[in-house]
Scaffold this motif. Structure first.
Motif, PDB file in Angstrom:
ATOM      1  N   ALA A   1      60.736  64.671  66.273  1.00  0.00           N
ATOM      2  CA  ALA A   1      59.286  64.859  66.182  1.00  0.00           C
ATOM      3  C   ALA A   1      58.558  64.246  67.377  1.00  0.00           C
ATOM      4  O   ALA A   1      57.690  64.884  67.987  1.00  0.00           O
ATOM      5  CB  ALA A   1      58.770  64.251  64.878  1.00  0.00           C
ATOM      6  N   VAL A   2      58.901  63.004  67.722  1.00  0.00           N
ATOM      7  CA  VAL A   2      58.208  62.357  68.845  1.00  0.00           C
ATOM      8  C   VAL A   2      58.612  62.981  70.175  1.00  0.00           C
ATOM      9  O   VAL A   2      57.815  63.033  71.120  1.00  0.00           O
ATOM     10  CB  VAL A   2      58.458  60.835  68.860  1.00  0.00           C
TER      11      VAL A   2
ATOM     12  N   HIS B   1      59.268  66.185  70.565  1.00  0.00           N
ATOM     13  CA  HIS B   1      58.463  67.408  70.632  1.00  0.00           C
ATOM     14  C   HIS B   1      57.027  67.082  71.036  1.00  0.00           C
ATOM     15  O   HIS B   1      56.406  67.803  71.822  1.00  0.00           O
ATOM     16  CB  HIS B   1      58.473  68.119  69.274  1.00  0.00           C
ATOM     17  N   LYS B   2      56.486  65.983  70.501  1.00  0.00           N
ATOM     18  CA  LYS B   2      55.129  65.573  70.848  1.00  0.00           C
ATOM     19  C   LYS B   2      55.020  65.251  72.336  1.00  0.00           C
ATOM     20  O   LYS B   2      54.042  65.622  72.998  1.00  0.00           O
ATOM     21  CB  LYS B   2      54.735  64.347  70.023  1.00  0.00           C
TER      22      LYS B   2
ATOM     23  N   SER C   1      55.030  68.314  74.428  1.00  0.00           N
ATOM     24  CA  SER C   1      53.811  69.116  74.285  1.00  0.00           C
ATOM     25  C   SER C   1      52.659  68.600  75.143  1.00  0.00           C
ATOM     26  O   SER C   1      51.645  69.296  75.306  1.00  0.00           O
ATOM     27  CB  SER C   1      53.373  69.149  72.815  1.00  0.00           C
ATOM     28  N   ALA C   2      52.785  67.390  75.653  1.00  0.00           N
ATOM     29  CA  ALA C   2      51.724  66.807  76.474  1.00  0.00           C
ATOM     30  C   ALA C   2      51.549  67.624  77.757  1.00  0.00           C
ATOM     31  O   ALA C   2      52.527  68.007  78.400  1.00  0.00           O
ATOM     32  CB  ALA C   2      52.045  65.355  76.800  1.00  0.00           C
TER      33      ALA C   2
ATOM     34  N   LYS D   1      52.726  62.591  79.292  1.00  0.00           N
ATOM     35  CA  LYS D   1      54.091  62.854  78.840  1.00  0.00           C
ATOM     36  C   LYS D   1      54.983  61.637  79.085  1.00  0.00           C
ATOM     37  O   LYS D   1      55.769  61.240  78.218  1.00  0.00           O
ATOM     38  CB  LYS D   1      54.654  64.077  79.567  1.00  0.00           C
TER      39      LYS D   1
ATOM     40  N   HIS E   1      54.312  58.916  76.530  1.00  0.00           N
ATOM     41  CA  HIS E   1      54.928  59.203  75.232  1.00  0.00           C
ATOM     42  C   HIS E   1      56.421  58.871  75.254  1.00  0.00           C
ATOM     43  O   HIS E   1      56.963  58.309  74.292  1.00  0.00           O
ATOM     44  CB  HIS E   1      54.728  60.675  74.872  1.00  0.00           C
TER      45      HIS E   1
ATOM     46  N   ASP F   1      56.776  56.088  72.362  1.00  0.00           N
ATOM     47  CA  ASP F   1      57.266  56.656  71.107  1.00  0.00           C
ATOM     48  C   ASP F   1      58.736  57.070  71.172  1.00  0.00           C
ATOM     49  O   ASP F   1      59.525  56.750  70.278  1.00  0.00           O
ATOM     50  CB  ASP F   1      56.415  57.871  70.715  1.00  0.00           C
TER      51      ASP F   1
END
Length: 215
Positions: A158-159, A161-162, A165-166, A172, A175, A179
């Protein structure tokens, strides 16, 4: 020396001046310990623990002006280098995440499943024979850790993918540094516990003790 001072006196004067000028950035203790972290905070020095935090200093006005003044890099060249280093950091993190996920899916989990299955068969055989099955406790703990690894892997997905997506590279990279690296560490923590439980014949990778102490 031109003013007639003796060499020894001139040296000591220079040393005294340099010691005072560099006091805020010198530390004569253990620079790898928390002592330095605390001391740096007391002195008002930045503590940049993550790569994106350190790279961001390149885009600071003082940095770009210094490079330009010393005719080392133009402002455009500084930002170009920042872009390249951020891109390299992101790609390295992407490779690490993909490698970790592959190791979990193709090596760690299959080994745990195999060991769990054999333990389950052993517990059933003992029950059928009417004798105690102390290995049931190990099986219960093992399956709990396997479930935890599944959950941590989902959280990592999940993190990741997040982060992917930045839109901006800077975002990016942040993240990944925060995370994603945290989620990877949590996955690794569960795997370390599993490594200590799963039988050597099942574990597909060298264990820490084997790497440290095997001849």
């Amino acid at each position: 020396l031109k003013g007639g001072k003796k060499l020894e006196d001139a040296i000591m004067e220079t040393i005294r001046k340099t010691v005072k000028e560099t006091e805020k950035v010198r530390f004569e203790g253990n620079g790898y310990s928390d002592d330095w972290v605390q001391e740096a905070s007391r002195r008002g020095l930045p503590n940049l623990r993550k790569t994106p935090e350190a790279l961001a200093q390149l885009s600071e006005v003082k940095a770009t002006e210094l490079f330009a003044k010393m005719e080392i890099f133009t402002s455009a060249e500084v930002h170009s280098r920042l872009h390249v280093r951020l891109e390299r950091y992101i790609k390295n993190m992407q490779i690490e995440v993909e490698t970790l996920r592959s190791m979990i899916d193709t090596q760690i989990l299959p080994a745990c499943y195999a060991y769990s299955g054999d333990l389950a068969n052993s517990v059933k055989a003992n029950a059928d024979a009417g004798v105690p099955a102390p290995q049931k406790e190990t099986l219960t703990k093992l399956n709990g850790l396997i479930g935890s690894l599944h959950q941590k892997r989902k959280e990592l997905e999940a993190v990741h993918h997040k982060a992917e997506s930045a839109a901006a590279e800077e975002e990016k990279a942040k993240h990944y540094a925060a995370d994603v690296s945290t989620a990877m560490g949590e996955v690794r923590g569960v795997v370390d516990e599993l490594e200590a439980m799963v039988g050597d014949d099942y574990w597909p990778l060298p264990k820490y003790r084997e790497m440290l102490f095997s001849l």
